[in-house]
Design a protein around this motif. Structure first.
Motif, PDB file in Angstrom:
ATOM      1  N   SER A  57       0.424  -3.255  -5.629  1.00 27.59           N
ATOM      2  CA  SER A  57      -0.334  -3.605  -4.431  1.00 27.59           C
ATOM      3  C   SER A  57       0.116  -2.774  -3.242  1.00 27.59           C
ATOM      4  O   SER A  57      -0.701  -2.312  -2.439  1.00 27.59           O
ATOM      5  N   ARG A  58       1.422  -2.555  -3.125  1.00 32.66           N
ATOM      6  CA  ARG A  58       1.968  -1.726  -2.042  1.00 32.66           C
ATOM      7  C   ARG A  58       1.437  -0.294  -2.141  1.00 32.66           C
ATOM      8  O   ARG A  58       0.980   0.277  -1.143  1.00 32.66           O
ATOM      9  N   ASP A  59       1.471   0.278  -3.347  1.00 27.65           N
ATOM     10  CA  ASP A  59       1.030   1.663  -3.507  1.00 27.65           C
ATOM     11  C   ASP A  59      -0.477   1.780  -3.367  1.00 27.65           C
ATOM     12  O   ASP A  59      -0.994   2.783  -2.858  1.00 27.65           O
ATOM     13  N   LYS A  60      -1.202   0.761  -3.804  1.00 17.12           N
ATOM     14  CA  LYS A  60      -2.657   0.770  -3.653  1.00 17.12           C
ATOM     15  C   LYS A  60      -3.023   0.759  -2.172  1.00 17.12           C
ATOM     16  O   LYS A  60      -3.945   1.466  -1.745  1.00 17.12           O
ATOM     17  N   SER A  61      -2.282  -0.022  -1.383  1.00 21.38           N
ATOM     18  CA  SER A  61      -2.524  -0.068   0.058  1.00 21.38           C
ATOM     19  C   SER A  61      -2.226   1.276   0.697  1.00 21.38           C
ATOM     20  O   SER A  61      -2.951   1.737   1.584  1.00 21.38           O
ATOM     21  N   LEU A  62      -1.155   1.940   0.232  1.00 18.32           N
ATOM     22  CA  LEU A  62      -0.808   3.248   0.773  1.00 18.32           C
ATOM     23  C   LEU A  62      -1.889   4.272   0.462  1.00 18.32           C
ATOM     24  O   LEU A  62      -2.280   5.070   1.322  1.00 18.32           O
ATOM     25  N   LEU A  63      -2.421   4.248  -0.767  1.00 15.04           N
ATOM     26  CA  LEU A  63      -3.509   5.165  -1.102  1.00 15.04           C
ATOM     27  C   LEU A  63      -4.745   4.878  -0.268  1.00 15.04           C
ATOM     28  O   LEU A  63      -5.464   5.799   0.126  1.00 15.04           O
ATOM     29  N   ARG A  64      -4.984   3.596   0.000  1.00 14.45           N
ATOM     30  CA  ARG A  64      -6.161   3.256   0.805  1.00 14.45           C
ATOM     31  C   ARG A  64      -6.049   3.836   2.211  1.00 14.45           C
ATOM     32  O   ARG A  64      -7.038   4.280   2.789  1.00 14.45           O
ATOM     33  N   THR A  65      -4.832   3.840   2.770  1.00  9.04           N
ATOM     34  CA  THR A  65      -4.657   4.425   4.106  1.00  9.04           C
ATOM     35  C   THR A  65      -4.917   5.925   4.081  1.00  9.04           C
ATOM     36  O   THR A  65      -5.185   6.526   5.119  1.00  9.04           O
ATOM     37  N   MET A  66      -4.851   6.546   2.889  1.00 13.57           N
ATOM     38  CA  MET A  66      -5.147   7.965   2.737  1.00 13.57           C
ATOM     39  C   MET A  66      -6.622   8.195   2.433  1.00 13.57           C
ATOM     40  O   MET A  66      -7.052   9.324   2.201  1.00 13.57           O
ATOM     41  N   GLY A  67      -7.404   7.093   2.391  1.00  9.69           N
ATOM     42  CA  GLY A  67      -8.832   7.218   2.135  1.00  9.69           C
ATOM     43  C   GLY A  67      -9.201   7.185   0.671  1.00  9.69           C
ATOM     44  O   GLY A  67     -10.315   7.544   0.296  1.00  9.69           O
ATOM     45  N   ILE A  68      -8.281   6.759  -0.199  1.00 11.39           N
ATOM     46  CA  ILE A  68      -8.523   6.745  -1.648  1.00 11.39           C
ATOM     47  C   ILE A  68      -8.507   5.305  -2.134  1.00 11.39           C
ATOM     48  O   ILE A  68      -7.499   4.604  -2.010  1.00 11.39           O
ATOM     49  N   GLU A  69      -9.619   4.845  -2.683  1.00 12.85           N
ATOM     50  CA  GLU A  69      -9.719   3.498  -3.217  1.00 12.85           C
ATOM     51  C   GLU A  69      -9.430   3.497  -4.723  1.00 12.85           C
ATOM     52  O   GLU A  69      -9.675   4.489  -5.417  1.00 12.85           O
ATOM     53  N   VAL A 164       5.199   4.137  11.291  1.00 10.58           N
ATOM     54  CA  VAL A 164       4.038   3.747  10.499  1.00 10.58           C
ATOM     55  C   VAL A 164       4.214   4.206   9.055  1.00 10.58           C
ATOM     56  O   VAL A 164       3.988   3.444   8.102  1.00 10.58           O
ATOM     57  N   ASN A 165       4.633   5.447   8.868  1.00  5.91           N
ATOM     58  CA  ASN A 165       4.786   5.991   7.513  1.00  5.91           C
ATOM     59  C   ASN A 165       5.880   5.285   6.730  1.00  5.91           C
ATOM     60  O   ASN A 165       5.768   5.108   5.505  1.00  5.91           O
ATOM     61  N   ALA A 166       6.959   4.881   7.420  1.00  6.61           N
ATOM     62  CA  ALA A 166       8.092   4.248   6.747  1.00  6.61           C
ATOM     63  C   ALA A 166       7.966   2.729   6.678  1.00  6.61           C
ATOM     64  O   ALA A 166       8.794   2.080   6.058  1.00  6.61           O
ATOM     65  N   ARG A 167       6.910   2.173   7.299  1.00  7.57           N
ATOM     66  CA  ARG A 167       6.802   0.722   7.458  1.00  7.57           C
ATOM     67  C   ARG A 167       8.103   0.182   8.054  1.00  7.57           C
ATOM     68  O   ARG A 167       8.784  -0.663   7.482  1.00  7.57           O
ATOM     69  N   ARG A 168       8.404   0.688   9.254  1.00 12.05           N
ATOM     70  CA  ARG A 168       9.647   0.367   9.954  1.00 12.05           C
ATOM     71  C   ARG A 168       9.339  -0.512  11.164  1.00 12.05           C
ATOM     72  O   ARG A 168       8.570  -0.111  12.052  1.00 12.05           O
ATOM     73  N   ALA A 169       9.885  -1.716  11.210  1.00 14.28           N
ATOM     74  CA  ALA A 169       9.695  -2.598  12.360  1.00 14.28           C
ATOM     75  C   ALA A 169      10.364  -1.984  13.595  1.00 14.28           C
ATOM     76  O   ALA A 169      11.481  -1.470  13.510  1.00 14.28           O
ATOM     77  N   VAL A 170       9.674  -2.026  14.731  1.00 19.17           N
ATOM     78  CA  VAL A 170      10.174  -1.385  15.943  1.00 19.17           C
ATOM     79  C   VAL A 170      10.112  -2.349  17.117  1.00 19.17           C
ATOM     80  O   VAL A 170       9.421  -3.370  17.073  1.00 19.17           O
ATOM     81  N   GLU A 171      10.849  -1.997  18.184  1.00 18.50           N
ATOM     82  CA  GLU A 171      10.801  -2.765  19.421  1.00 18.50           C
ATOM     83  C   GLU A 171      10.772  -1.810  20.599  1.00 18.50           C
ATOM     84  O   GLU A 171      11.271  -0.677  20.510  1.00 18.50           O
ATOM     85  N   SER A 182       7.381  -6.307  29.475  1.00 21.07           N
ATOM     86  CA  SER A 182       7.817  -7.299  28.487  1.00 21.07           C
ATOM     87  C   SER A 182       8.369  -6.581  27.267  1.00 21.07           C
ATOM     88  O   SER A 182       7.975  -5.442  26.979  1.00 21.07           O
ATOM     89  N   HIS A 183       9.275  -7.225  26.570  1.00 21.65           N
ATOM     90  CA  HIS A 183       9.868  -6.637  25.374  1.00 21.65           C
ATOM     91  C   HIS A 183       9.060  -7.075  24.163  1.00 21.65           C
ATOM     92  O   HIS A 183       8.791  -8.269  23.979  1.00 21.65           O
ATOM     93  N   ARG A 184       8.652  -6.120  23.341  1.00 21.39           N
ATOM     94  CA  ARG A 184       7.794  -6.425  22.197  1.00 21.39           C
ATOM     95  C   ARG A 184       8.444  -5.954  20.907  1.00 21.39           C
ATOM     96  O   ARG A 184       9.107  -4.909  20.880  1.00 21.39           O
ATOM     97  N   ARG A 185       8.242  -6.710  19.859  1.00 21.39           N
ATOM     98  CA  ARG A 185       8.689  -6.331  18.516  1.00 21.39           C
ATOM     99  C   ARG A 185       7.457  -6.270  17.617  1.00 21.39           C
ATOM    100  O   ARG A 185       6.638  -7.194  17.609  1.00 21.39           O
ATOM    101  N   LEU A 186       7.359  -5.188  16.848  1.00 25.88           N
ATOM    102  CA  LEU A 186       6.108  -4.915  16.138  1.00 25.88           C
ATOM    103  C   LEU A 186       6.375  -4.406  14.729  1.00 25.88           C
ATOM    104  O   LEU A 186       7.282  -3.596  14.509  1.00 25.88           O
ATOM    105  N   GLU A 187       5.566  -4.870  13.782  1.00 19.84           N
ATOM    106  CA  GLU A 187       5.487  -4.262  12.453  1.00 19.84           C
ATOM    107  C   GLU A 187       4.274  -3.351  12.481  1.00 19.84           C
ATOM    108  O   GLU A 187       3.135  -3.813  12.381  1.00 19.84           O
ATOM    109  N   PRO A 188       4.460  -2.051  12.679  1.00 21.00           N
ATOM    110  CA  PRO A 188       3.315  -1.155  12.891  1.00 21.00           C
ATOM    111  C   PRO A 188       2.510  -0.937  11.613  1.00 21.00           C
ATOM    112  O   PRO A 188       3.070  -0.721  10.542  1.00 21.00           O
ATOM    113  N   TYR A 189       1.180  -0.982  11.766  1.00 18.20           N
ATOM    114  CA  TYR A 189       0.271  -0.740  10.651  1.00 18.20           C
ATOM    115  C   TYR A 189      -0.338   0.657  10.715  1.00 18.20           C
ATOM    116  O   TYR A 189      -0.497   1.325   9.700  1.00 18.20           O
ATOM    117  N   THR A 190      -0.718   1.099  11.915  1.00 13.97           N
ATOM    118  CA  THR A 190      -1.417   2.381  12.019  1.00 13.97           C
ATOM    119  C   THR A 190      -1.380   2.894  13.449  1.00 13.97           C
ATOM    120  O   THR A 190      -1.123   2.132  14.388  1.00 13.97           O
TER     121      THR A 190
END
Length: 340
Positions: A57-69, A164-171, A182-190
């Motif tokens: 599921s993780r790899d399928k999601s990664l391919l989808r972000t590349m435009g490949i279903e 985004v590429n590493a799926r790295r949570a940031v603040e 304000s201080h924000r913490r984010l799990e970036p998607y795109t």
């Protein structure tokens, strides 16, 4: 240096796994089942069914972000009665639509390539850009030609892209227009661009909701969240940036815009608006927005199907963007005529 080497190793392993998965699902004439994928991709070998489902599921999601279903089918085993599943990437799943880049889009590709040139995908990026140049697409438009160079040359952009590429949570610290920091913490998607604006979209950890942040409003550095590891969150399979990006989600004083939409057209615009009636054969929507100019940019891609009606600054911004688009197109056509 050890942490850097580990990160590079992880990127290489991920790249190799995704390429192997792509090859396995493209090479087959029929459906490929779970056992076959386990046998030909080392990272899947030995995984339980539930662990495989999570990794796949993780790899399928990664391919989808590349435009490949990935197409999926299921069947019931005649002997055991258990459900079986098959996967493949069809030509329609894999084929690119016809490429027709504006000068601004070509400039963005050229800038983005600089961030990939030292990565494991650098060789492939170079080949892709060479193919685009072979199609006659100019990837070196200058700033005088309207190339949006500056927003992509910032440290915030490169750090956000890496996250985004590493799926790295940031603040980070974020300032709303006219509001406090304000201080924000984010799990970036795109990352998303609109003209010369760049937005980071993901799940706000503290608010547990998907939010949009304009990079130009980030104050100071974007840093990894402490005690979080790369890849420790998943991007939902049903996440579509078009469903979540809103100019008003970039957080600021709200304006109410009135927009006319042709019946049956521009569904994403309808999803963010509230119907308030009809005028002269158009459906009329009200849309809450922070910045009329940003809303104008998001509406531009719908062409004649959408027509802003109010406030005046939205109408003026939209008309100015249309004019610049027509001028840019005229320059491209003039250049082609000269080259004949």
């Amino acid at each position: 240096m050890e942490g850097v080497n580990d990160a590079e190793k992880k990127v290489r392993e991920q790249t190799e796994r995704i390429l192997n998965l792509l090859i396995a699902l493209r090479a087959t004439a029929g459906w490929t089942d779970r056992d076959t994928l386990k046998s030909c991709i080392d990272e899947y070998a030995g995984l339980s069914d539930s662990a495989f489902d999570r990794a796949f599921s993780r790899d399928k999601s990664l391919l989808r972000t590349m435009g490949i279903e990935i197409s999926t089918t299921s069947w019931k085993d005649a002997h055991t009665g258990a459900n079986g599943y098959g996967y493949r990437i069809t030509q329609d799943d894999y084929a690119l639509p016809e490429i027709d880049l504006t000068p601004e889009e070509a400039a963005v590709l050229s800038v983005a390539s600089r961030f990939w040139q030292d990565s494991a995908l650098g060789i492939h990026t170079g080949r892709a850009l060479n193919k685009l140049r072979g199609l006659g697409i100019d990837l070196h438009a200058s700033a005088e030609d309207g190339a949006p160079e500056a927003p992509f040359d910032t440290e915030s952009f490169s750090v956000a892209l890496s996250a985004v590429n590493a799926r790295r949570a940031v603040e980070f610290d974020y300032r709303k227009p006219g509001g406090p920091v304000s201080h924000r913490r984010l799990e970036p998607y795109t990352l998303l661009t609109r003209g010369d604006r760049v937005y980071l979209i993901g799940r706000d950890i503290d608010k547990d909701d998907i939010r949009t942040f304009r990079l130009a409003r980030v104050e100071g550095r974007i840093s990894p969240v402490r005690r979080r590891k790369d890849g420790d969150y998943e991007i939902p399979d049903d996440f579509r940036v078009s469903d979540w990006f809103r100019p008003d989600r970039a957080s600021g004083p709200a304006h109410t815009a009135r927009v006319r939409v042709r019946p049956g057209r521009a569904d994403p615009v309808r999803r963010i608006g509230t119907p308030v009636g009809a005028e002269d054969g158009w459906d009329v929507l009200e849309i809450s927005c922070e910045d009329p100019e940003e809303l104008a940019a998001s509406l531009l891609g719908y062409g004649a199907a959408v027509r802003p009606a109010a406030p005046p600054e939205l109408v003026a911004a939209h008309e100015e963007m249309l004019r610049r688009t027509r001028d840019a197109l005229a320059q491209v056509l003039d250049g082609k005529a000269v080259g004949r």
